[in-house]
Design a protein around this motif. Structure first.
Motif: not given
Length: 588
Positions: A339-341, A345-350, A423-426
């Motif tokens: 969602n355009n992040e 630091r807000m990413m993770g587990g991709l 994941p650090r964000t939805h």
């Protein structure tokens, strides 16, 4: 064979111009044009050069200006690469910009961007080059400010065109000088290389500084990330930013005898590469990190121009364009699914949710670091070896090694932060469809194979090793050091609370003293303007037209109308002295 290359080049130009009117077929057209452009590479790898010119358009006493195209190893090779990368990016942008109501217009702009870049690389005189040069600037302005509803996008677009304008002054000055004292035709210029003055060369360096975002004119490049990701990918890989270094490579024969110019290029490149790499380590925006990485790589190319190795600079330009386009498209895939992040630091587990994109991101990052047998290794390792074997400047060598360590640091930081952990964000992960995977597969394959292909195609014999093993392995040691440092820092700070940046990091994060042009100079100019328009104007008005001015105009009128000047002491003195004189005269 002589007629094949001009025919193919003209076909490419005409087809691209027609493709602008059919943006929905742009992907297929570019694919066909890329395949056609491969035909002309083979005969021209033997350093043959062809020039085709039309009859003169403008006749003047000193110059006959005509449309003239030069086809040599540089232009032919780069044409194919630019077509290949634009084909991949346009295919990706069809998916990325699906929801945009003007996506066909966006494709048209990308094609126009490509055409203006091709005008630069095939230009045979300074006028033609200048047309392409300005065209690239205008297209970057339109594309960076694509989402014009956002204030940041408008500011970034303006920044890009203003910084480039500063550099363009140099190009205009150089063209004017060459027009009056030498020639604006490339071949004639190169034959007169020993008589060219330093001033036009300084102009060319200023132009390259503006376009290729070298130190002091670099802040527009990270800001340009406000544009859509396909724009960033095209801008950083095969158009716009490489145009400045390309200009210096093209006109290198007129500069290589001038020690002042060579030293300036060397120092400028070294400063840029280490500064941009250090700034990249302090950022958290994935696109800004990759953008500063581009500035750092352009610094490396500039170092090679300064070391009299333009071919090596060109080789790095080619290899860099593939892995940089791949990095940007992978980051675009991440951003779209989050969602355009853009904050890492807000990413993770991709790596679990987006395995293909993560694999491509890893390969492209390793290529950027210069891992053995990926394409980046063939150019980066050779550059560092050439630098170490040169007796020119040990300071440049030290800064380049530091930049190599730092480039491994920020690449590892991106990989560890985005792909590992949780994941650090939805996010609503999209399916990795053909539209995303196909262009990425192509770019990553060439990021792996381009170095090996170049080595195989040029058929050069490897020279005997004449340096000690530690020096030979220095680039690899620097890269490994950077990876280990980044990994250790990441795991040590993983559970700590977020802290504010310290002074040094903050300075680099805000692009060192480049708050000066954006804030200090602007505020000072505004204050001086305000002072001039209010205080100084008011004072002048009061002095000239106010009470004081009126009294000054009235005084001469009094003098004219009467002899009485209100000087009572003078009158009494005159009266007394004249009375005494009359009395004395009377009594004598």
């Amino acid at each position: 064979m002589n007629w094949i290359s001009p025919t193919i080049t003209l076909t490419i130009f005409l087809s691209l111009t027609m493709a602008i009117f059919q943006p929905h077929n742009a992907k297929k057209n570019l694919m066909v044009l890329f395949l056609i452009s491969l035909i002309q590479i083979n005969p021209l790898l033997n350093n043959n050069e062809l020039t085709m010119s039309l009859t003169s358009l403008i006749m003047s006493p000193t110059e006959n200006i005509n449309v003239s195209i030069t086809l040599d190893t540089l232009s032919i090779l780069f044409t194919s690469i630019a077509l290949f990368i634009t084909w991949s990016i346009i295919e990706f942008s069809n998916w990325y910009m699906t929801t945009d109501p003007n996506n066909h217009k966006f494709t048209k702009y990308l094609l126009m961007f490509l055409i203006t870049m091709l005008v630069i690389i095939t230009a045979n005189n300074m006028y033609q080059l200048f047309i392409g040069w300005e065209g690239v600037g205008i297209m970057s302005f339109l594309l960076i400010g694509w989402w014009y509803g956002r204030q940041d996008a408008n500011t970034a677009a303006l920044q890009a065109i203003i910084y480039n304008r500063i550099g363009d002054i140099g190009l205009i000055m150089a063209t004017a000088w060459l027009m009056t004292s030498s020639s604006i035709n490339m071949q004639e210029l190169i034959t007169q290389h020993e008589t060219i003055n330093t001033i036009p060369m300084m102009g060319l360096l200023a132009a390259a500084m503006g376009k290729s975002a070298q130190f002091s004119l670099h802040p527009w490049l990270p800001s340009a990330m406000e544009g859509p990701t396909p724009v960033s990918a095209l801008l950083h890989s095969s158009t716009m930013v490489v145009a400045g270094v390309f200009l210096l490579i093209r006109l290198h024969p007129i500069m290589h005898n001038n020690n002042t110019m060579m030293t300036l290029c060397l120092l400028l490149g070294a400063t840029t590469t280490v500064f941009a790499a250090a700034a990249a380590t302090t950022h958290s925006d994935i696109k800004k990190i990759i953008a500063l990485s581009t500035t750092s790589q352009l610094g490396l190319m500039m170092i090679m121009v300064g070391l009299n190795q333009p071919t090596l600079a060109f080789l790095h330009m080619i290899t860099h364009s593939f892995f940089k386009a791949a990095l940007f498209l992978c980051s675009g895939s991440y951003i779209h699914s989050l969602n355009n992040e853009q904050d890492i630091r807000m990413m993770g587990g991709l790596s679990k949710t987006m395995p293909m994109t993560s694999s491509f991101m890893t390969i492209a990052s390793f290529s950027l670091m210069g891992m053995p047998f990926l394409s980046g290794f063939y150019s980066k390792d050779t550059i560092i070896e050439t630098l170490i074997n040169s007796h020119t400047n040990s300071w440049v060598m030290l800064t380049t090694m530091i930049a190599t360590i730092l480039s491994a640091c920020y690449s590892t930081k991106i990989m560890l932060t985005t792909m590992t952990g949780y994941p650090r964000t939805h996010h609503n992960t999209h399916n990795e469809t053909k539209a995303i995977i196909n262009p990425l597969v192509r770019l990553v394959l060439l990021s792996i194979l381009m170095g090996t292909l170049t080595k195989a195609l040029t058929l050069q014999t490897t020279t005997m090793t004449t340096m000690p093993k530690p020096i030979k392995l220095m680039a690899l040691i620097a890269t490994m050091t950077g990876i280990l440092l980044s990994k250790d820092t990441f795991y040590m700070t993983y559970h700590l609370k977020p802290k504010k940046l310290n002074k040094q990091s903050l300075m680099l994060n805000q692009l060192a003293f480049f708050n000066i042009p954006h804030r200090a100079i602007t505020m000072t100019t505004l204050k001086i303007s305000q002072q001039m328009s209010t205080e100084l104007m008011d004072l002048w008005a009061v002095e000239s037209w106010g009470p004081k001015g009126l009294s000054n105009t009235l005084t001469p009128m009094i003098y004219m109308s009467t002899q009485q000047k209100n000087m009572i002491k003078n009158y009494m003195t005159m009266f007394t002295s004249s009375m005494i004189l009359i009395l004395l005269m009377t009594y004598t």
